[in-house]
Design a protein around this motif. Structure first.
Motif, short mmCIF file in Angstrom:
data_model
loop_
_atom_site.label_atom_id
_atom_site.label_comp_id
_atom_site.label_asym_id
_atom_site.label_seq_id
_atom_site.Cartn_x
_atom_site.Cartn_y
_atom_site.Cartn_z
N PRO A 40 1.46 -6.69 -1.49
CA PRO A 40 0.46 -6.07 -2.36
C PRO A 40 -0.29 -7.09 -3.21
CG PRO A 40 2.65 -5.80 -3.29
CD PRO A 40 2.82 -6.49 -1.97
N LEU A 41 -1.57 -6.87 -3.34
CA LEU A 41 -2.41 -7.67 -4.21
C LEU A 41 -2.52 -6.99 -5.57
CD1 LEU A 41 -5.31 -8.49 -1.72
CD2 LEU A 41 -3.48 -10.02 -2.47
N PRO A 42 -3.00 -7.71 -6.59
CA PRO A 42 -3.24 -7.03 -7.88
C PRO A 42 -4.19 -5.85 -7.66
CG PRO A 42 -3.41 -9.40 -8.13
CD PRO A 42 -3.28 -9.13 -6.67
N GLY A 43 -3.85 -4.72 -8.21
CA GLY A 43 -4.65 -3.51 -8.00
C GLY A 43 -3.99 -2.56 -7.01
N GLY A 44 -2.96 -3.04 -6.29
CA GLY A 44 -2.18 -2.15 -5.46
C GLY A 44 -2.48 -2.14 -3.98
N THR A 45 -3.62 -2.66 -3.54
CA THR A 45 -3.87 -2.66 -2.10
C THR A 45 -3.19 -3.86 -1.47
OG1 THR A 45 -5.94 -3.89 -2.31
CG2 THR A 45 -6.10 -1.49 -2.32
N SER A 46 -2.99 -3.78 -0.17
CA SER A 46 -2.28 -4.86 0.53
C SER A 46 -3.23 -5.98 0.94
CB SER A 46 -1.59 -4.30 1.77
OG SER A 46 -2.54 -4.02 2.78
N ALA A 47 -2.64 -7.14 1.15
CA ALA A 47 -3.42 -8.29 1.61
C ALA A 47 -4.00 -8.00 3.00
CB ALA A 47 -2.55 -9.54 1.65
#
Length: 138
Positions: A40-47
């Motif tokens: 997960p990236l900051p903000g909750g979506t995945s890389a």
């Protein structure tokens, strides 16, 4: 170009977008499983989602809305290319490849399927419980 893919099919739309195509990604209001796949990236979506969906416009279709059933058909009338990755799901919605070809003869349909459109594994889901599924055994 209309991208109605999940998992690896999404990278096809990304590649064509990088080459200059105008790609629109179809998603439900809660997004595809790809948004939650992997790191997960900051903000909750995945890389993975950030990579595979970069450069695409988003189109949200809520399957619970009454007028949603006709929206994909309306979008197909405007598209030149359709990218899909879930053959059985399209068949259940009345959008089997044969039906798409008959209704939109000028539409290029790119199908990226883990299990193929026919054969012994065709009806198996690509994802089970949010995890990638590959056929094993016979």
């Amino acid at each position: 170009m209309l991208d109605a893919t999940i998992w690896l099919g999404a990278s096809v739309g990304r590649l064509l977008g990088d080459l200059g195509a105008d790609v629109a990604k179809l998603e439900t209001p809660d997004g595809t499983a790809d948004r939650r796949r992997g790191y997960p990236l900051p903000g909750g979506t995945s890389a993975w989602w950030a990579f595979s969906e970069a450069g695409k416009r988003g189109i949200v279709l809520d399957p619970h809305e009454e007028d949603c059933a006709d929206r994909p058909v309306d979008l197909l009338a405007e598209a030149r290319v359709l990218i899909t990755s879930e053959g059985p799901a399209l068949r259940r919605r009345g959008l089997a490849p044969e039906a798409i070809r008959a209704r939109y003869p000028g539409l290029v349909h790119v199908s990226v399927s883990l299990h193929g459109l026919d054969g012994p594994y065709a009806d198996r889901p690509v994802l089970v419980g949010g995890r990638h599924r590959t056929p094993v055994g016979r």
